[in-house]
Design a protein around this motif. Sequence first.
Motif, PDB file in Angstrom:
ATOM      1  N   LEU A  35     -14.180  16.006   8.506  1.00 29.78           N
ATOM      2  CA  LEU A  35     -13.154  16.570   7.922  1.00 29.78           C
ATOM      3  C   LEU A  35     -12.062  16.161   6.972  1.00 29.78           C
ATOM      4  O   LEU A  35     -11.647  16.721   6.218  1.00 29.78           O
ATOM      5  N   LYS A  36     -11.832  14.120   7.334  1.00 29.57           N
ATOM      6  CA  LYS A  36     -11.459  14.196   6.206  1.00 29.57           C
ATOM      7  C   LYS A  36     -11.519  14.111   4.982  1.00 29.57           C
ATOM      8  O   LYS A  36     -11.373  14.242   4.260  1.00 29.57           O
ATOM      9  N   GLU A  37     -12.760  13.296   4.841  1.00 29.41           N
ATOM     10  CA  GLU A  37     -13.547  13.099   3.753  1.00 29.41           C
ATOM     11  C   GLU A  37     -13.520  14.211   2.804  1.00 29.41           C
ATOM     12  O   GLU A  37     -13.305  14.127   1.926  1.00 29.41           O
ATOM     13  N   MET A  38     -14.101  15.848   3.890  1.00 27.82           N
ATOM     14  CA  MET A  38     -13.866  16.356   3.309  1.00 27.82           C
ATOM     15  C   MET A  38     -13.231  16.821   2.580  1.00 27.82           C
ATOM     16  O   MET A  38     -13.280  18.153   0.752  1.00 27.82           O
ATOM     17  N   GLN A  80     -14.978  21.133  -4.631  1.00 27.10           N
ATOM     18  CA  GLN A  80     -15.376  21.936  -4.367  1.00 27.10           C
ATOM     19  C   GLN A  80     -15.601  23.611  -4.687  1.00 27.10           C
ATOM     20  O   GLN A  80     -15.335  24.119  -5.410  1.00 27.10           O
ATOM     21  N   THR A  81     -16.928  23.592  -3.831  1.00 27.31           N
ATOM     22  CA  THR A  81     -17.099  25.599  -4.200  1.00 27.31           C
ATOM     23  C   THR A  81     -16.633  26.594  -3.773  1.00 27.31           C
ATOM     24  O   THR A  81     -15.640  26.165  -2.898  1.00 27.31           O
ATOM     25  N   PHE A 110     -17.023  26.515  -0.339  1.00 30.41           N
ATOM     26  CA  PHE A 110     -16.646  24.196   0.957  1.00 30.41           C
ATOM     27  C   PHE A 110     -15.159  25.574   2.077  1.00 30.41           C
ATOM     28  O   PHE A 110     -15.408  24.888   2.825  1.00 30.41           O
ATOM     29  N   PRO A 111     -14.757  25.930   1.135  1.00 35.27           N
ATOM     30  CA  PRO A 111     -13.780  26.683   2.613  1.00 35.27           C
ATOM     31  C   PRO A 111     -14.068  27.020   3.650  1.00 35.27           C
ATOM     32  O   PRO A 111     -13.710  26.890   4.723  1.00 35.27           O
ATOM     33  N   MET A 112     -15.654  27.560   3.493  1.00 38.68           N
ATOM     34  CA  MET A 112     -15.984  27.947   5.124  1.00 38.68           C
ATOM     35  C   MET A 112     -16.628  27.249   5.572  1.00 38.68           C
ATOM     36  O   MET A 112     -16.851  27.358   6.827  1.00 38.68           O
ATOM     37  N   LEU A 113     -17.231  26.398   4.808  1.00 38.72           N
ATOM     38  CA  LEU A 113     -17.720  25.225   5.858  1.00 38.72           C
ATOM     39  C   LEU A 113     -16.838  24.131   6.744  1.00 38.72           C
ATOM     40  O   LEU A 113     -17.194  23.838   7.753  1.00 38.72           O
ATOM     41  N   ILE A 114     -15.453  24.540   5.864  1.00 38.26           N
ATOM     42  CA  ILE A 114     -15.005  23.846   6.620  1.00 38.26           C
ATOM     43  C   ILE A 114     -14.245  24.080   7.807  1.00 38.26           C
ATOM     44  O   ILE A 114     -14.007  23.890   9.108  1.00 38.26           O
ATOM     45  N   ASP A 115     -14.142  25.893   7.768  1.00 37.45           N
ATOM     46  CA  ASP A 115     -13.728  26.449   9.139  1.00 37.45           C
ATOM     47  C   ASP A 115     -14.869  26.238   9.883  1.00 37.45           C
ATOM     48  O   ASP A 115     -14.566  25.574  11.171  1.00 37.45           O
ATOM     49  N   PHE A 116     -15.867  26.107   9.588  1.00 34.15           N
ATOM     50  CA  PHE A 116     -17.064  26.456  10.751  1.00 34.15           C
ATOM     51  C   PHE A 116     -17.343  24.462  11.306  1.00 34.15           C
ATOM     52  O   PHE A 116     -17.386  24.223  12.039  1.00 34.15           O
TER      53      PHE A 116
END
Length: 145
Positions: free
Chosen positions: A108-111, A117-118, A121-127
């Motif tokens: 998560l920190k790396e992300m 970011q597309t 990308f925020p949806m991936l972080i939420d996931f």
Amino acid sequence: GDLNSNDSVPISLQNILDFLKKRNLELCSLDRKVEFLRSNGLTSNLGISRSGVSWNLEACVHILLLSQQLQNPQTQWTSVFQMQHFPHTRQTVADFLSHFLEDLNANLKEMALASDQTKYFPMLIDFVNYHVALISGVYREMCDL
């Protein structure tokens, strides 16, 4: 959002093996044990859900940690099918969850540092955050027992 009771975080046998190797635990007859786990379907449905760690995940840890003391170890390995709980591996499984959480949080920190970011990308972080919350809850419950 709220955690759905049907959701689970998939775990691979390789995740478990990597963790056990990092702990420098002696894993005897590893190739034979992995073959036994695979041929008996114990490497499928490895995961963590709101109801806890899957039986298969605990069974895999149990078998991988068994020592090689018997003439016919597969007899000991097949006894896993008569077991419902694995209290003797509980601490190792809790440590695995802690390790898995550390890896997810590091990811998560790396992300968060990613610059390209597309829009999804925020949806991936939420996931990933969702998985962290789910595993954290199971970890806390295991530590409370």
